[in-house]
Design an enzyme around this catalytic site. Structure first.
Site, short mmCIF file in Angstrom:
data_model
loop_
_atom_site.label_atom_id
_atom_site.label_comp_id
_atom_site.label_asym_id
_atom_site.label_seq_id
_atom_site.Cartn_x
_atom_site.Cartn_y
_atom_site.Cartn_z
N HIS A 76 0.74 -1.28 0.24
CA HIS A 76 -0.02 0.05 0.16
C HIS A 76 0.82 1.22 0.01
CE1 HIS A 76 -2.49 -2.97 1.68
NE2 HIS A 76 -3.66 -2.38 1.27
N ASP A 119 -5.09 -7.32 -6.75
CA ASP A 119 -5.07 -6.55 -5.43
C ASP A 119 -5.38 -4.76 -6.04
OD1 ASP A 119 -5.13 -5.76 -2.96
OD2 ASP A 119 -3.11 -6.71 -2.49
#
Length: 507
Positions: free
Chosen positions: A194, A265
């Protein structure tokens, strides 16, 4: 289920819309999202915590999403949620939340893993969510990993395979679509994708002997989908796996022979955004073999990605066969899973909540050491803990919670904040302060990763006062504390975890 539009009847815009998963900003349909669906024929939605207020609202939102997308595309949506349990849970507080994968696995009871998955799946289906983004099949073989940890079922492949099989079986029996993630393995990293680019120096032989084993098991179990991670492997082409033809097409499709749906993702993570750009990342991912691309929040990035995909098809750099193959797999999943909401009653909700509470109680009471002991606080207990915080963007932002403050309000005494990485001045002051009390109750948060925190906990134990330590995430630091310390593994920083600590304290 309603008849779906066939591949042969779909326009290019409709096909590309099926290959996108995105979200909306609030708990109800908004004008910008509705316009995006109507213009770009978006076929799939992911829901986050800010989309989910209570069961009635969530049921209505899913029904509205289903109606909108079915009317605009002729195909019902996959509506997904990261409902792993524990620290990765999107459901509202009024619904049942299972403990994390590591917590349930700690029971050593495969039936518990199956039950947690079954009832999670049934509860999701009951409100109209038909795609659970679980189970995590990463082997937790790097204790410095900031993003997997308690989300993993185990530290060895045999355990992850055995318990992962039970989770997949539970979701399947609940009639909810599941995904094995994060291919080809996210356990041996010390970087959160992230926030940054993660590179693992492993070759394919090493992956075959460990990380790939749970994914092979999942394929044997006919897992409907595999989620690919942004982790890069130097033994492949050094690209994030979501952009890598060698990983998606070469390893997953050709070597392992997977024929199901391959999903990414989120492309808005900085591992992609900062190095490649979201829209370019989506294009490269589809060219590498991805079937469905996640762009969770930024609708302008969805439009930009679709523009690049459309141009690539039109100029021939992205073969139409690649698009058709992906959409065929998406439609096959929808034919099986994208029906209307399943049956769910108040009685089901009560049974699901009782299971979640019962599992959490079993986890803590079985894991506490020494067994059968409570801590005598005395007249001046000293409580310290970190403030609950978002350590990884995989979790949602939470309201402020302090274990120390909650316990001080309940039992008296003083509360202090424990920094994740206390400096020398903070260390000295907290040791001085703690020494003035009659007991110490500490909450720890990934102290084996934040080593200064662990060193302070060990120094506190050396003061010789009655002491308890509650692990509010990964429990590994409890093994580094003296056996004289009452060690309480909680696996999550939550209101129910705070209440559970209270049971082990004696005024």
């Amino acid at each position: 289920m309603e008849a779906m539009k066939s591949l042969a009847d779909m326009t290019l815009t409709e096909k590309l819309g099926q290959m996108i998963v995105t979200g909306l900003p609030g708990p109800e349909l908004d004008e910008e999202f509705v316009r995006l669906v109507r213009e770009e024929k978006i076929g799939n939605v992911i829901l986050f915590q800010y989309n989910q207020r209570d069961r009635a609202q969530l049921s209505k939102l899913c029904a509205d999403l289903r109606q909108l997308i079915l009317e605009e595309t002729g195909i019902p949506p996959l509506i997904s949620s990261d409902e792993e349990g524990g620290i990765v849970s999107r459901l509202p507080e009024s619904m049942a939340k299972m403990p994390s994968a590591m917590a349930v696995a700690s029971l050593g009871d495969p039936q518990a893993v199956y039950d947690a998955a079954l009832w999670t799946g049934r509860q999701l289906r009951g409100v109209g969510i038909n795609f659970v983004l679980a189970p995590v099949l990463d082997v937790n073989n790097n204790l410095d990993n900031p993003v997997i940890g308690v989300r993993s079922l185990g530290r060895d492949a045999d355990t992850v395979c055995a318990l992962g099989r039970e989770a997949l079986r539970g979701y399947r029996d609940a009639g909810v679509m599941s995904v094995g993630k994060h291919f080809p393995g996210h356990g041996d990293t010390a970087t959160d994708p992230h926030l940054d680019f993660a590179l693992v120096t492993k070759g394919r032989e090493e992956l075959r002997s460990l990380e790939l084993l749970p994914f092979r098991m999942a394929m044997e179990e006919d897992v409907p989908a595999i989620m690919v991670a942004h982790v890069a492997f130097s033994g492949e082409d050094g690209l994030p796996s979501t952009l890598s033809p060698q990983v998606i097409t070469g390893l997953l499709r050709e070597e392992l022979g997977y024929r199901g749906l391959v999903v990414s993702d989120c492309m808005e993570m900085d591992a992609i955004r900062a190095h490649f750009g979201v829209a370019q990342g989506a294009l490269r991912s589809v060219k590498a073999g991805m079937d469905q691309v996640g762009i969770s929040r930024s609708l302008h990035e969805v439009r930009a990605a679709l523009k690049l995909l459309r141009e690539a098809v039109e100029d021939g750099s992205l073969p139409m066969e690649r698009i058709n193959g992906a959409v065929e797999r998406i439609l096959a999943c929808k034919a099986r899973y994208a029906g209307p909401a399943g049956p769910w009653s108040d009685g089901d909700q009560a049974r699901c909540a009782a299971l979640a509470d019962g599992l959490f109680t079993r986890v803590v009471e079985q894991g506490v050491q020494p067994q059968g002991v409570t801590l005598k606080l005395g007249p001046r207990p000293q409580f310290l803990s970190p403030i609950r915080q978002q350590l990884s963007l995989v979790t949602e932002k939470e309201r402020r919670l302090s274990l120390a403050e909650e316990l001080a309000a309940r039992f008296g005494g003083e509360a202090r904040e424990l920094p994740l990485r206390p400096d020398e001045a903070q260390r000295k002051e907290l040791l001085r302060w703690a020494s003035e009390g009659t007991s110490i109750v500490a909450g720890s948060l990934n102290a084996t990763i934040y080593r200064e925190q662990l060193e302070l906990l060990q120094a506190l134990a050396e003061l010789g006062l009655p002491m308890a330590c509650a692990a509010l995430r990964n429990p590994f630091e409890l093994d580094r504390l003296p056996k004289t310390v009452l060690r309480i593994p909680l696996y999550e920083y939550s209101n129910r975890a705070v209440r559970k600590v209270e049971h082990f304290l004696n005024p």
